[in-house]
Design an enzyme around this catalytic site. Structure first.
Site, PDB file in Angstrom:
ATOM      1  N   GLY A  78       0.837  -1.197   0.000  1.00  0.00           N
ATOM      2  CA  GLY A  78       0.000   0.000   0.000  1.00  0.00           C
ATOM      3  C   GLY A  78       0.872   1.248   0.000  1.00  0.00           C
TER       4      GLY A  78
ATOM      5  N   GLN B 245       2.914   9.908   1.986  1.00  0.00           N
ATOM      6  CA  GLN B 245       4.266   9.342   2.016  1.00  0.00           C
ATOM      7  C   GLN B 245       5.142   9.838   0.874  1.00  0.00           C
ATOM      8  OE1 GLN B 245       2.566   5.187   2.462  1.00  0.00           O
ATOM      9  NE2 GLN B 245       4.488   4.945   3.541  1.00  0.00           N
TER      10      GLN B 245
ATOM     11  N   CYS C  82       6.203  -0.426   7.392  1.00  0.00           N
ATOM     12  CA  CYS C  82       5.864   0.798   6.665  1.00  0.00           C
ATOM     13  C   CYS C  82       7.040   1.211   5.799  1.00  0.00           C
ATOM     14  CB  CYS C  82       5.535   1.911   7.659  1.00  0.00           C
ATOM     15  SG  CYS C  82       5.034   3.449   6.864  1.00  0.00           S
ATOM     16  N   LEU C  83       6.749   1.595   4.564  1.00  0.00           N
ATOM     17  CA  LEU C  83       7.822   2.039   3.663  1.00  0.00           C
ATOM     18  C   LEU C  83       8.499   3.300   4.189  1.00  0.00           C
ATOM     19  CD1 LEU C  83       6.036   1.469   0.228  1.00  0.00           C
ATOM     20  CD2 LEU C  83       7.796   0.033   1.303  1.00  0.00           C
TER      21      LEU C  83
ATOM     22  N   HIS D  10      -4.050   1.441   8.059  1.00  0.00           N
ATOM     23  CA  HIS D  10      -2.677   1.968   8.086  1.00  0.00           C
ATOM     24  C   HIS D  10      -2.548   3.142   7.106  1.00  0.00           C
ATOM     25  CE1 HIS D  10       1.875   1.149   8.051  1.00  0.00           C
ATOM     26  NE2 HIS D  10       1.711   1.910   6.966  1.00  0.00           N
ATOM     27  N   GLU D  11      -3.091   2.967   5.890  1.00  0.00           N
ATOM     28  CA  GLU D  11      -2.990   4.032   4.867  1.00  0.00           C
ATOM     29  C   GLU D  11      -3.855   5.242   5.231  1.00  0.00           C
ATOM     30  OE1 GLU D  11      -0.628   3.427   3.199  1.00  0.00           O
ATOM     31  OE2 GLU D  11      -0.571   1.262   3.040  1.00  0.00           O
TER      32      GLU D  11
ATOM     33  N   HIS E 106      -2.076   7.398   7.573  1.00  0.00           N
ATOM     34  CA  HIS E 106      -1.084   8.269   6.909  1.00  0.00           C
ATOM     35  C   HIS E 106      -1.750   9.572   6.447  1.00  0.00           C
ATOM     36  CE1 HIS E 106       2.700   6.105   6.695  1.00  0.00           C
ATOM     37  NE2 HIS E 106       2.148   5.032   6.157  1.00  0.00           N
TER      38      HIS E 106
HETATM   39  O1  GNR Z   1       4.103  -2.623   2.489  1.00  0.00           O
HETATM   40  C1  GNR Z   1       3.501  -2.509   3.550  1.00  0.00           C
HETATM   41  N1  GNR Z   1       3.227  -3.612   4.283  1.00  0.00           N
HETATM   42  C2  GNR Z   1       2.398  -3.615   5.409  1.00  0.00           C
HETATM   43  C3  GNR Z   1       2.407  -4.741   6.225  1.00  0.00           C
HETATM   44  C4  GNR Z   1       1.594  -4.808   7.326  1.00  0.00           C
HETATM   45  C5  GNR Z   1       0.776  -3.749   7.624  1.00  0.00           C
HETATM   46  C6  GNR Z   1       0.770  -2.614   6.839  1.00  0.00           C
HETATM   47  C7  GNR Z   1       1.571  -2.548   5.729  1.00  0.00           C
HETATM   48  S1  GNR Z   1       1.530  -1.138   4.714  1.00  0.00           S
HETATM   49  C8  GNR Z   1       3.139  -1.164   4.038  1.00  0.00           C
HETATM   50  C9  GNR Z   1       3.313  -0.083   2.989  1.00  0.00           C
HETATM   51  C10 GNR Z   1       3.166   1.267   3.631  1.00  0.00           C
HETATM   52  O2  GNR Z   1       3.982   1.795   4.320  1.00  0.00           O
HETATM   53  N2  GNR Z   1       2.038   1.876   3.449  1.00  0.00           N
HETATM   54  O3  GNR Z   1       1.810   3.069   4.045  1.00  0.00           O
HETATM   55 NI    NI Z   2       3.014   3.092   5.810  1.00  0.00          NI
END
Ligand code: GNR
Ligand code: NI
Length: 171
Positions: free
Chosen positions: A46, A51, A92-93, A134-135, A138
């Protein structure tokens, strides 16, 4: 298609609150294409516009094995969350090499606009539910590490600052 630069925690731009998209036009479609390209390149499941330093309510998600099921959410809104919660190991990236458990509602319903500006609504559980929450965090300027203890967060901040320093030193 352009590869976008992903901001790293604790970059203050990750705390900005994204604004709703007014119309899904060619400019937004270009952002979505670049975000998808950036997510697949990373690779991640995601990516939120925040980001990549774009402060508009846009998300891309692809939880498929073959990176061939892109989901686009414009102006996403949570319409329902289950009372049941579940802990999931998140990454998270924007926080490379850190993974930790976060407890969130197990199932969510989200409404959004698709790439054509059409309304849709979905119910998600499992990884898609975790990823959507999670997104959407952000877009509100929240990174998953905010759910962790202050001790863990400070440790992550220090490591990330050190890592950024080393990267700069290499140039
Ligand atoms: O790539 C991603 N893997 C992930 C794994 C578990 C819970 C959430 C994520 S999101 C993350 C990519 C990211 O940072 N999205 O904002
Ligand atoms: Ni993230």
């Amino acid at each position: 298609m352009a590869l976008l630069t992903v901001l790293c925690y604790p970059d203050p731009r990750l705390y900005k609150v994204a604004k709703p998209v007014a119309v899904v036009d060619a400019r937004i479609k270009k952002i979505v294409a670049d975000m998808a390209h950036t997510m697949y390149d990373a690779p991640g499941v995601g990516l939120a516009a925040t980001q990549v330093d774009i402060h508009e309510r846009i998300l891309v998600i692809d939880i498929s094995e073959n990176q061939d099921e892109l989901m686009v959410f414009i102006n996403p809104e949570l319409v329902w969350v289950s009372p049941e919660k579940k802990a999931w190991r998140e990454g998270c990236l924007s926080v490379p090499d850190h993974y930790d458990e976060v407890e969130r509602p197990d199932t969510v319903r989200v409404k959004a606009l698709d790439i054509n500006g059409e309304k849709f609504e979905i119910e998600a559980d499992g990884l898609l539910s975790v990823c959507l929450q999670h997104e959407m965090d952000h877009l509100q300027g929240k990174v998953f590490v905010e759910y962790l203890s202050l001790l863990k967060r400070n440790r992550i901040s220090l490591k990330m600052k050190k890592r950024i320093k080393e990267l700069v030193g290499q140039r």
